[in-house]
Write a protein that holds these residues in place. Structure first.
Motif, PDB file in Angstrom:
ATOM      1  N   LEU A  59       0.840  -1.184   0.000  1.00 40.00           N
ATOM      2  CA  LEU A  59       0.000   0.000   0.000  1.00 40.00           C
ATOM      3  C   LEU A  59       0.883   1.244   0.000  1.00 40.00           C
ATOM      4  CD1 LEU A  59      -2.931  -0.700   2.504  1.00 40.00           C
ATOM      5  CD2 LEU A  59      -3.118  -0.319   0.033  1.00 40.00           C
ATOM      6  N   GLN A  60       0.510   2.224  -0.810  1.00 40.53           N
ATOM      7  CA  GLN A  60       1.251   3.471  -0.904  1.00 40.53           C
ATOM      8  C   GLN A  60       0.278   4.642  -0.768  1.00 40.53           C
ATOM      9  OE1 GLN A  60       3.092   3.408  -4.762  1.00 40.53           O
ATOM     10  NE2 GLN A  60       3.836   1.303  -4.517  1.00 40.53           N
ATOM     11  N   TYR A  61       0.598   5.556   0.121  1.00 41.73           N
ATOM     12  CA  TYR A  61      -0.193   6.778   0.238  1.00 41.73           C
ATOM     13  C   TYR A  61       0.701   7.943  -0.163  1.00 41.73           C
ATOM     14  CZ  TYR A  61      -3.121  10.525   2.030  1.00 41.73           C
ATOM     15  OH  TYR A  61      -3.893  11.661   2.134  1.00 41.73           O
ATOM     16  N   ILE A  62       0.307   8.672  -1.198  1.00 43.48           N
ATOM     17  CA  ILE A  62       1.115   9.775  -1.721  1.00 43.48           C
ATOM     18  C   ILE A  62       0.412  11.083  -1.388  1.00 43.48           C
ATOM     19  CG2 ILE A  62       2.205  10.792  -3.748  1.00 43.48           C
ATOM     20  CD1 ILE A  62       1.084   7.227  -4.015  1.00 43.48           C
ATOM     21  N   TYR A  63       1.071  11.872  -0.552  1.00 41.61           N
ATOM     22  CA  TYR A  63       0.525  13.170  -0.147  1.00 41.61           C
ATOM     23  C   TYR A  63       1.120  14.256  -1.033  1.00 41.61           C
ATOM     24  CZ  TYR A  63      -0.135  17.394   2.706  1.00 41.61           C
ATOM     25  OH  TYR A  63      -0.454  18.658   3.142  1.00 41.61           O
ATOM     26  N   ARG A  64       0.282  15.022  -1.637  1.00 40.08           N
ATOM     27  CA  ARG A  64       0.665  16.106  -2.542  1.00 40.08           C
ATOM     28  C   ARG A  64       1.497  15.558  -3.712  1.00 40.08           C
ATOM     29  NH1 ARG A  64       2.214  20.759   1.177  1.00 40.08           N
ATOM     30  NH2 ARG A  64       4.218  19.760   1.169  1.00 40.08           N
ATOM     31  N   PRO A  65       0.929  14.666  -4.527  1.00 38.14           N
ATOM     32  CA  PRO A  65       1.673  14.101  -5.659  1.00 38.14           C
ATOM     33  C   PRO A  65       2.233  15.186  -6.567  1.00 38.14           C
ATOM     34  CG  PRO A  65      -0.408  12.958  -5.360  1.00 38.14           C
ATOM     35  CD  PRO A  65      -0.450  14.162  -4.469  1.00 38.14           C
ATOM     36  N   GLY A  66       3.449  14.992  -7.002  1.00 35.09           N
ATOM     37  CA  GLY A  66       4.098  15.982  -7.846  1.00 35.09           C
ATOM     38  C   GLY A  66       4.491  17.239  -7.103  1.00 35.09           C
ATOM     39  N   ALA A  67       4.411  17.196  -5.755  1.00 36.48           N
ATOM     40  CA  ALA A  67       4.694  18.367  -4.914  1.00 36.48           C
ATOM     41  C   ALA A  67       3.725  19.504  -5.208  1.00 36.48           C
ATOM     42  CB  ALA A  67       6.140  18.831  -5.094  1.00 36.48           C
ATOM     43  N   ASN A  68       2.564  19.148  -5.752  1.00 38.33           N
ATOM     44  CA  ASN A  68       1.568  20.117  -6.189  1.00 38.33           C
ATOM     45  C   ASN A  68       0.317  19.984  -5.327  1.00 38.33           C
ATOM     46  OD1 ASN A  68      -0.281  21.732  -7.517  1.00 38.33           O
ATOM     47  ND2 ASN A  68       0.092  20.869  -9.551  1.00 38.33           N
ATOM     48  N   SER A  69      -0.003  21.009  -4.556  1.00 35.23           N
ATOM     49  CA  SER A  69      -1.157  20.955  -3.653  1.00 35.23           C
ATOM     50  C   SER A  69      -2.483  20.903  -4.418  1.00 35.23           C
ATOM     51  CB  SER A  69      -1.147  22.161  -2.710  1.00 35.23           C
ATOM     52  OG  SER A  69      -1.181  23.375  -3.445  1.00 35.23           O
ATOM     53  N   ASP A  70      -2.465  21.178  -5.718  1.00 37.03           N
ATOM     54  CA  ASP A  70      -3.679  21.080  -6.525  1.00 37.03           C
ATOM     55  C   ASP A  70      -4.029  19.633  -6.857  1.00 37.03           C
ATOM     56  OD1 ASP A  70      -3.934  23.822  -6.524  1.00 37.03           O
ATOM     57  OD2 ASP A  70      -2.913  24.083  -8.453  1.00 37.03           O
ATOM     58  N   ASN A  71      -3.049  18.728  -6.754  1.00 35.40           N
ATOM     59  CA  ASN A  71      -3.293  17.318  -7.059  1.00 35.40           C
ATOM     60  C   ASN A  71      -3.906  16.609  -5.848  1.00 35.40           C
ATOM     61  OD1 ASN A  71      -2.210  17.551  -9.616  1.00 35.40           O
ATOM     62  ND2 ASN A  71      -0.158  16.912  -8.995  1.00 35.40           N
ATOM     63  N   SER A  72      -4.831  15.719  -6.110  1.00 33.13           N
ATOM     64  CA  SER A  72      -5.463  14.955  -5.030  1.00 33.13           C
ATOM     65  C   SER A  72      -4.477  13.949  -4.454  1.00 33.13           C
ATOM     66  CB  SER A  72      -6.687  14.206  -5.564  1.00 33.13           C
ATOM     67  OG  SER A  72      -7.635  15.101  -6.112  1.00 33.13           O
ATOM     68  N   ASN A  73      -4.505  13.795  -3.139  1.00 29.94           N
ATOM     69  CA  ASN A  73      -3.698  12.750  -2.513  1.00 29.94           C
ATOM     70  C   ASN A  73      -4.139  11.396  -3.050  1.00 29.94           C
ATOM     71  OD1 ASN A  73      -2.568  14.818  -1.006  1.00 29.94           O
ATOM     72  ND2 ASN A  73      -3.924  14.472   0.754  1.00 29.94           N
ATOM     73  N   ALA A  74      -3.188  10.482  -3.163  1.00 33.27           N
ATOM     74  CA  ALA A  74      -3.463   9.208  -3.833  1.00 33.27           C
ATOM     75  C   ALA A  74      -3.187   8.032  -2.903  1.00 33.27           C
ATOM     76  CB  ALA A  74      -2.617   9.072  -5.093  1.00 33.27           C
ATOM     77  N   LEU A  75      -4.018   6.997  -3.027  1.00 37.20           N
ATOM     78  CA  LEU A  75      -3.805   5.723  -2.356  1.00 37.20           C
ATOM     79  C   LEU A  75      -3.680   4.660  -3.433  1.00 37.20           C
ATOM     80  CD1 LEU A  75      -3.658   4.092   0.291  1.00 37.20           C
ATOM     81  CD2 LEU A  75      -6.148   3.807   0.132  1.00 37.20           C
ATOM     82  N   VAL A  76      -2.546   3.970  -3.449  1.00 37.31           N
ATOM     83  CA  VAL A  76      -2.252   2.979  -4.485  1.00 37.31           C
ATOM     84  C   VAL A  76      -2.085   1.612  -3.834  1.00 37.31           C
ATOM     85  CG1 VAL A  76      -0.547   2.223  -6.192  1.00 37.31           C
ATOM     86  CG2 VAL A  76      -1.189   4.641  -6.051  1.00 37.31           C
ATOM     87  N   ALA A  77      -2.729   0.610  -4.400  1.00 40.81           N
ATOM     88  CA  ALA A  77      -2.545  -0.783  -3.991  1.00 40.81           C
ATOM     89  C   ALA A  77      -1.762  -1.490  -5.090  1.00 40.81           C
ATOM     90  CB  ALA A  77      -3.887  -1.466  -3.772  1.00 40.81           C
ATOM     91  N   ALA A  78      -0.705  -2.191  -4.695  1.00 40.90           N
ATOM     92  CA  ALA A  78       0.161  -2.840  -5.686  1.00 40.90           C
ATOM     93  C   ALA A  78       0.483  -4.261  -5.236  1.00 40.90           C
ATOM     94  CB  ALA A  78       1.442  -2.034  -5.873  1.00 40.90           C
ATOM     95  N   LEU A  79       0.898  -5.072  -6.197  1.00 38.28           N
ATOM     96  CA  LEU A  79       1.233  -6.468  -5.922  1.00 38.28           C
ATOM     97  C   LEU A  79       2.458  -6.853  -6.735  1.00 38.28           C
ATOM     98  CD1 LEU A  79       0.244  -9.124  -4.485  1.00 38.28           C
ATOM     99  CD2 LEU A  79      -0.816  -9.727  -6.673  1.00 38.28           C
ATOM    100  N   LYS A  80       3.434  -7.455  -6.051  1.00 36.93           N
ATOM    101  CA  LYS A  80       4.630  -7.956  -6.734  1.00 36.93           C
ATOM    102  C   LYS A  80       4.688  -9.475  -6.591  1.00 36.93           C
ATOM    103  CE  LYS A  80       8.725  -5.978  -6.188  1.00 36.93           C
ATOM    104  NZ  LYS A  80      10.045  -5.578  -5.603  1.00 36.93           N
ATOM    105  N   ILE A  81       4.982 -10.137  -7.690  1.00 37.17           N
ATOM    106  CA  ILE A  81       5.186 -11.596  -7.681  1.00 37.17           C
ATOM    107  C   ILE A  81       6.569 -11.851  -8.270  1.00 37.17           C
ATOM    108  CG2 ILE A  81       4.378 -13.821  -8.572  1.00 37.17           C
ATOM    109  CD1 ILE A  81       1.595 -12.563  -8.823  1.00 37.17           C
ATOM    110  N   ARG A  82       7.350 -12.633  -7.564  1.00 41.10           N
ATOM    111  CA  ARG A  82       8.712 -12.929  -8.042  1.00 41.10           C
ATOM    112  C   ARG A  82       8.953 -14.432  -7.974  1.00 41.10           C
ATOM    113  NH1 ARG A  82      13.350  -9.376  -5.663  1.00 41.10           N
ATOM    114  NH2 ARG A  82      12.599  -8.019  -7.327  1.00 41.10           N
TER     115      ARG A  82
END
Length: 431
Positions: free
Chosen positions: A405-428
């Motif tokens: 899980l990744q939570y990105i606050y102020r994506p792109g260092a731009n306060s106009d962008n919505s904060n993002a929550l990303v779910a990811a999966l790695k298989i190796r």
């Protein structure tokens, strides 16, 4: 060459290798022992395998729209112990190729997240097969002096970090993102490095790494030579300290790099005016430089097993203020290896990442926004913050599955962008 080598040697053109000094067990590979051939090869000085990695993710919130993306990579190669093969004491040779695939656009682009770094680190450098390593290594004086010569990437030699997280904030060598001429895996360039142990705890490492952007072209992926286009050299130096703290050996590295390739100023033109205002050509700098610090220290173990326990880590760097958009970076993290007695090979980790946008860029943007002719102003950028958490499940010795899980606050260092929550999966999977 003995006949037992023939088929595996051909497979080495399709196959990655374990790290030098890593313990060998045939059960660590999905394809097993090849009826004893793999163990025989290892005993004779040849290690082969094939590693497949798949990363996929989606934005649960943030961005312009919901999207799903995936990227994958086959990493293939061979490691040769030349002392066993030809009685060349202290000699090793490494060969590796990579083949990347997946979506044409990464998650950041598809979802419009606006991140400074990618959420799926394995995406990038084109969906193409590349020569990623072709390196000769020689140890002298009982291992106190180490020489590497050939095709390699910056992260394998300087500032490299364990790459479990998928968010690029916490993965691989970071100062290459401040130096546009320093390339990480899967790009390789010609280089020579030298490491000298000063004592049991101290070592110093330096090198000369080519900068040739021609290697970025997909058409040059399998070029074993040196295409035209060399523009300069990256000259890093790294001081390494390995103290023992409560019986646990730490890894502390302080590095400096100098890049001789000419680079454009981030904001100024030839007359030292803001380019965004004047529209004139960029002022050029004959070189750039920066520093970095890495700390990785285990602080405790579970059940007296040093392979299980808690480690703390820190990464910080400074980029060149004249040319770099992201001029400062900080990562802080905690790893718990073998969090449960019943799951000794699993890993749980959390990390925080801070990316700071060069203040000089904000100065130029502000000057542009104040122009009387400006109708639509540009946003002022500050910093991007990322929180990430992963749990790697080692299902089998050769197969792991890792949700993140990744939570990105102020994506792109731009306060106009919505904060993002990303779910990811790695298989190796290690074949």
């Amino acid at each position: 060459m003995r006949s037992i080598y023939f088929l595996p040697f051909l497979l080495s053109t399709l196959c990655g290798f374990p790290a030098l000094g890593a313990s060998y067990h045939a059960s660590d590979f999905m394809l097993g022992d090849w009826a004893g051939a793999r163990t025989q090869l290892h005993d004779d000085g040849v290690d082969l395998n094939l590693v497949y990695t798949n990363e996929s993710g989606t934005n649960l919130s943030g961005g312009d729209k919901h999207a799903f993306a995936f990227a994958d990579e086959f990493k293939a190669g061979a490691a040769f112990n030349l002392a066993k093969l030809i009685n060349l004491e202290g000699g090793h040779f490494y060969f590796a190729m990579s083949m990347r695939g997946g979506d044409a656009d990464n998650l950041n682009t598809q979802a419009g997240l606006g991140e400074l770094h990618q959420s799926l680190e394995i995406y990038g450098r084109g969906r193409v097969t590349r020569l990623s390593e072709m390196r000769y290594q020689q140890f002298f004086f009982n291992g106190d002096l180490e020489l590497n010569l050939g095709r390699m990437n910056l992260g394998s030699q300087f500032g490299g970090r364990e790459c479990d997280f998928m968010n690029l904030n916490f993965c691989s060598t970071q100062f290459n993102k401040q130096s546009p001429t320093a390339y990480n895996w899967p790009i390789s360039q010609w280089a020579v490095t030298l490491k000298a142990k000063v004592s049991d705890q101290w070592a110093i490492k330096t090198g000369v790494i080519q900068h040739n952007p021609s290697f970025l072209k997909t058409s040059q992926g399998m070029n074993f030579g040196n295409p035209a286009g060399t523009q300069g050299m990256v000259l890093p130096i790294e001081l390494q300290w390995s103290p023992v703290v409560n019986t646990f050996t730490g890894n502390y590295r302080l590095g400096y790099w100098y890049d001789s390739a000419e680079q454009a100023d981030l904001i100024l033109d030839d007359n030292n005016n803001y380019r965004v205002v004047s529209g004139d050509s960029a002022r050029m700098h004959s070189s750039i430089d920066g520093e970095y610090l890495i700390i990785d220290q285990q602080i405790t173990s579970f059940d007296d097993n040093p392979a299980r326990g808690i480690s703390l880590n820190l990464y910080a760097d400074r980029g060149d203020k004249h040319t770099t958009k992201i001029d400062k970076q900080l990562n802080i993290g905690m790893d718990i290896n073998g969090p449960f007695a019943s799951r000794p090979k699993d890993k749980w980790a959390v990390a925080y990442g801070y990316l700071h946008v060069n203040n000089r860029l904000s100065e130029a943007v502000q000057a542009y926004n104040e122009l009387p002719t400006t109708t639509t102003g540009m946003p002022l950028l500050s910093s991007e913050h990322t929180l990430a958490m992963l749990y790697k499940v080692q299902l089998l010795p050769y197969l792991s599955v890792q949700p993140e899980l990744q939570y990105i606050y102020r994506p792109g260092a731009n306060s106009d962008n919505s904060n993002a929550l990303v779910a990811a999966l790695k298989i190796r999977c290690n074949f």
